[in-house]
Design an enzyme around this catalytic site. Sequence first.
Site, short mmCIF file in Angstrom:
data_model
loop_
_atom_site.label_atom_id
_atom_site.label_comp_id
_atom_site.label_asym_id
_atom_site.label_seq_id
_atom_site.Cartn_x
_atom_site.Cartn_y
_atom_site.Cartn_z
N SER A 52 3.19 -14.91 23.81
CA SER A 52 2.45 -15.68 22.83
C SER A 52 2.46 -15.08 21.43
O SER A 52 2.17 -15.77 20.46
CB SER A 52 1.00 -15.86 23.28
OG SER A 52 0.38 -14.61 23.50
N ASP A 356 -8.55 -14.22 17.94
CA ASP A 356 -9.39 -14.73 19.02
C ASP A 356 -9.76 -13.68 20.06
O ASP A 356 -10.20 -14.01 21.15
CB ASP A 356 -8.69 -15.91 19.72
CG ASP A 356 -7.31 -15.53 20.25
OD1 ASP A 356 -6.99 -14.33 20.30
OD2 ASP A 356 -6.54 -16.44 20.62
N HIS A 359 -5.12 -12.32 20.27
CA HIS A 359 -3.99 -12.46 19.36
C HIS A 359 -4.38 -12.03 17.96
O HIS A 359 -5.57 -11.95 17.63
CB HIS A 359 -3.51 -13.91 19.34
CG HIS A 359 -3.22 -14.47 20.69
ND1 HIS A 359 -4.14 -15.20 21.42
CD2 HIS A 359 -2.11 -14.39 21.46
CE1 HIS A 359 -3.60 -15.55 22.57
NE2 HIS A 359 -2.38 -15.07 22.63
#
Length: 410
Positions: A52, A356, A359
């Site tokens: 991600s 968050d 990340h």
Amino acid sequence: MALLQRLLVALLRVLVAGEHAAAAMPSPDMSGGGGAVNVEAGYARVFSFGNSLTDTGNNPLLPATAGGPSTSPPYGMTFFHRPTGRSSDGRLLIDFIVKVLRAPQPTPYLAGKTAADLLAGANFAVGGATALEPAVLESRGIVSVVPVSLSNETRWFKDTLQLLASSTNARRRIAETSLFFFGEIGVNDYFLALASNHTVEQAAATLVPDIVGVIRSAVIDAIVAGARTVVVTGMIPLGCEPQLLALFPAGSAADYDADTGCDARFNKLAEVHNRELIRMLRQLQRAFPAAAVHYADFYRPVTAIVASPAKYGFGDKPLAACCGGGGNAYNFDFAAFCTLPASTVCADPSKYVSWDGIHYTEAVNEFVARSMLRGVLPMPNPIPNPSLSMPLSSSHEHTGQETSRELATL
């Protein structure tokens, strides 16, 4: 303990889709005999791999991960002003790298329908991807969440080459004129292992060699295909992640690094990974002198910001999530994860390190991207801000008692 583990894995299945400039970072001497591609000539395209931290849109298109947090506001609020599938408030490392190198933006692989869609580059990274294959993890009692590994991504790359060109020479030319960027991969393997009751010490001893071995195989595949410039990103400072700090507090103050406040136990695992990764890449450089194989440091730029946030233009809460909740110092709780009703978002994400709790913010991604580029590849133009050329101090060798913890992944 088992109940907590099952709860975390259940939450992860919901959250998994959501997996300022830069300081000059001294990099290990990894410049290859073939040298870097001339920046004035440019890279025709970028092929990128990872999880991600590199995924620019595959995660929402994969059935197993579709509909995660990165597809909802406030994700994307800073630059795109809408969610794009990126796990950040804005752009990722790869976005800044292709911009600075004046290369085309690679198309998320799962969004490519034709050869024309992928001719200008492809991003194979998927949020939640692991380095090791799910079956390998399962054989070790580790529960995988996303059915994509680095070997899947390299197979996608091979399929893409076959789609783009019919002859071996044409495929080799495509690879020769491309930049290969291997974003951080392996963090999810470690998180899942620790969630399955593996200790930090066990993860370092049993997983690091295999994860580094898988990365080695992927890099060799790229070089054999014709790659002349390969950049491989190191592990992030795990102990500076708000989610780990909030969910698994250390037993004593001695377990926290005095300079950063990060958990030294988890950072030690990251340091072991990076040492083995650098050693492997040096071996590959000697074995393939015609290619330029580079190590890109992710660990030191982030720990430098956390240790001295004001120096680099960040705020006074470098270990707190911008988007989240929970009422603790790290602003992280799965019940108030970003996009959930109980969460809130900070007024200025550029002052935060973590977006968050898992990340990074766009500001950190830019900082790290430029740091990586200055360390491993020539830049098209000098960075005008003199404060960006300040070298960062080298990372500390942390010590601390290893412990068994369940960890989250994305």
